[in-house]
Design an enzyme around this catalytic site. Structure first.
Site, mmCIF file in Angstrom:
data_model
loop_
_atom_site.group_PDB
_atom_site.id
_atom_site.type_symbol
_atom_site.label_atom_id
_atom_site.label_comp_id
_atom_site.label_asym_id
_atom_site.label_seq_id
_atom_site.Cartn_x
_atom_site.Cartn_y
_atom_site.Cartn_z
ATOM 1 C CE LYS A 47 -3.978 -2.168 2.316
ATOM 2 N NZ LYS A 47 -4.959 -2.042 3.440
ATOM 3 C CE1 TYR A 81 -9.483 -2.888 0.303
ATOM 4 C CE2 TYR A 81 -8.563 -1.035 -0.895
ATOM 5 C CZ TYR A 81 -8.398 -2.138 -0.066
ATOM 6 O OH TYR A 81 -7.144 -2.476 0.379
ATOM 7 C CG PHE A 128 -13.334 1.812 7.000
ATOM 8 C CD1 PHE A 128 -12.834 1.185 5.857
ATOM 9 C CD2 PHE A 128 -14.020 1.037 7.931
ATOM 10 C CE1 PHE A 128 -13.017 -0.167 5.643
ATOM 11 C CE2 PHE A 128 -14.201 -0.333 7.723
ATOM 12 C CZ PHE A 128 -13.697 -0.938 6.571
ATOM 13 N NE ARG A 138 -6.965 -12.225 6.020
ATOM 14 C CZ ARG A 138 -7.341 -10.992 5.637
ATOM 15 N NH1 ARG A 138 -7.444 -10.670 4.365
ATOM 16 N NH2 ARG A 138 -7.624 -10.077 6.530
ATOM 17 C CB THR A 172 -7.392 -5.397 10.017
ATOM 18 O OG1 THR A 172 -7.959 -6.540 9.376
ATOM 19 C CG2 THR A 172 -7.710 -4.149 9.206
ATOM 20 N NE ARG A 177 -2.574 -5.639 6.993
ATOM 21 C CZ ARG A 177 -3.761 -6.140 6.680
ATOM 22 N NH1 ARG A 177 -4.343 -7.035 7.458
ATOM 23 N NH2 ARG A 177 -4.386 -5.744 5.581
ATOM 24 C CG ASN A 225 -3.686 -2.226 6.930
ATOM 25 O OD1 ASN A 225 -3.527 -1.857 5.778
ATOM 26 N ND2 ASN A 225 -4.741 -2.926 7.318
ATOM 27 C CG HIS A 253 -5.380 -6.262 -0.272
ATOM 28 N ND1 HIS A 253 -6.612 -6.111 0.330
ATOM 29 C CD2 HIS A 253 -5.525 -7.244 -1.211
ATOM 30 C CE1 HIS A 253 -7.475 -6.961 -0.247
ATOM 31 N NE2 HIS A 253 -6.842 -7.651 -1.174
ATOM 32 C CD GLU A 308 -9.114 -9.154 -3.521
ATOM 33 O OE1 GLU A 308 -10.009 -8.958 -2.679
ATOM 34 O OE2 GLU A 308 -7.926 -9.378 -3.210
HETATM 35 P P1 ADP Z 1 -8.116 -6.676 5.779
HETATM 36 O O1 ADP Z 1 -7.298 -5.775 4.881
HETATM 37 O O2 ADP Z 1 -7.322 -7.139 6.971
HETATM 38 O O3 ADP Z 1 -8.767 -7.800 5.026
HETATM 39 P P2 ADP Z 1 -10.737 -5.397 5.835
HETATM 40 O O4 ADP Z 1 -11.059 -6.170 4.602
HETATM 41 O O5 ADP Z 1 -11.689 -5.465 6.975
HETATM 42 O O6 ADP Z 1 -9.289 -5.771 6.405
HETATM 43 O O7 ADP Z 1 -10.588 -3.857 5.470
HETATM 44 C C1 ADP Z 1 -9.943 -3.458 4.267
HETATM 45 C C2 ADP Z 1 -9.015 -2.316 4.579
HETATM 46 O O8 ADP Z 1 -9.782 -1.192 5.016
HETATM 47 C C3 ADP Z 1 -8.027 -2.550 5.732
HETATM 48 O O9 ADP Z 1 -6.860 -3.259 5.334
HETATM 49 C C4 ADP Z 1 -7.722 -1.140 6.178
HETATM 50 O O10 ADP Z 1 -6.764 -0.509 5.321
HETATM 51 C C5 ADP Z 1 -9.065 -0.450 5.992
HETATM 52 N N1 ADP Z 1 -9.854 -0.447 7.237
HETATM 53 C C6 ADP Z 1 -10.475 -1.496 7.819
HETATM 54 N N2 ADP Z 1 -11.101 -1.146 8.956
HETATM 55 C C7 ADP Z 1 -10.866 0.188 9.109
HETATM 56 C C8 ADP Z 1 -11.227 1.161 10.089
HETATM 57 N N3 ADP Z 1 -11.980 0.832 11.138
HETATM 58 N N4 ADP Z 1 -10.798 2.429 9.919
HETATM 59 C C9 ADP Z 1 -10.044 2.778 8.855
HETATM 60 N N5 ADP Z 1 -9.662 1.914 7.884
HETATM 61 C C10 ADP Z 1 -10.054 0.633 8.011
HETATM 62 MG MG MG Z 2 -10.276 -7.779 3.575
#
Ligand code: ADP
Ligand code: MG
Length: 137
Positions: free
Chosen positions: A9, A49, A57, A85, A91, A102, A112, A115, A126
């Site tokens: 990212k 997304y 968010f 993962r 996350t 991360r 973070n 992805h 994807e």
């Molecule tokens: P992951 O990337 O671990 O699969 P998610 O699919 O839940 O997590 O979310 C996608 C991305 O959205 C996260 O990697 C993060 O960059 C962002 N994100 C998730 N939750 C939040 C939050 N509460 N506030 C801000 N950004 C968030």
């Molecule tokens: Mg995700």
């Protein structure tokens, strides 16, 4: 063999951590079947997304993802989705296990570092979002 999509990212890219993350990808036994540097438009990020579009968010996330360069990689390995993962961690980097990407390179839940796809089906979808058939080796 399973496919997962990884994204380095904009935070990790700007911090100069791209090479270190690619080293981890290779040493963890993933085969890179496609890789490119890309600066996403806001629309590209919103498309990627889309499943999160109702989340509070969503705007923050898509603004961040289009704020600078990313490196996207399609990765192949046995159990690629769950293995990747495990390698990246939770996350929220503060809650992530030691030695995860991360934990090492992420700043907060939004920024973070990387992805990872959440299922084998999404790993393919994807990868196809970013790469043409000709680019997937
Ligand atoms: P992951 O990337 O671990 O699969 P998610 O699919 O839940 O997590 O979310 C996608 C991305 O959205 C996260 O990697 C993060 O960059 C962002 N994100 C998730 N939750 C939040 C939050 N509460 N506030 C801000 N950004 C968030
Ligand atoms: Mg995700």
């Amino acid at each position: 063999m399973e496919t997962t999509l990884a994204i380095i990212k904009p935070d990790a890219y700007a911090d100069g951590n791209t090479g270190k993350i690619i080293d981890i990808i290779i040493s963890e036994g993933f085969k890179i079947i496609a890789m490119k540097q890309i600066h996403l438009s806001k629309k590209d990020a919103e498309g990627f997304y889309e499943v999160h579009k109702e989340r509070p968010f969503f705007n923050e996330l898509t603004s961040f993802m289009s704020s600078g360069c990313c490196v996207v990689l399609s990765l192949e390995r046995e159990n690629a989705v769950s293995k990747w993962r495990d390698v990246i961690g939770t996350t929220n980097p503060e809650e992530a296990a030691n030695d995860t990407i991360r934990k090492k390179f992420g700043k907060n839940t939004g920024n973070n570092a990387v992805h990872g796809s959440d299922s084998a089906e999404n790993g393919i979808l994807e990868s196809n979002y970013f790469f043409s058939k000709r680019e997937l080796i």
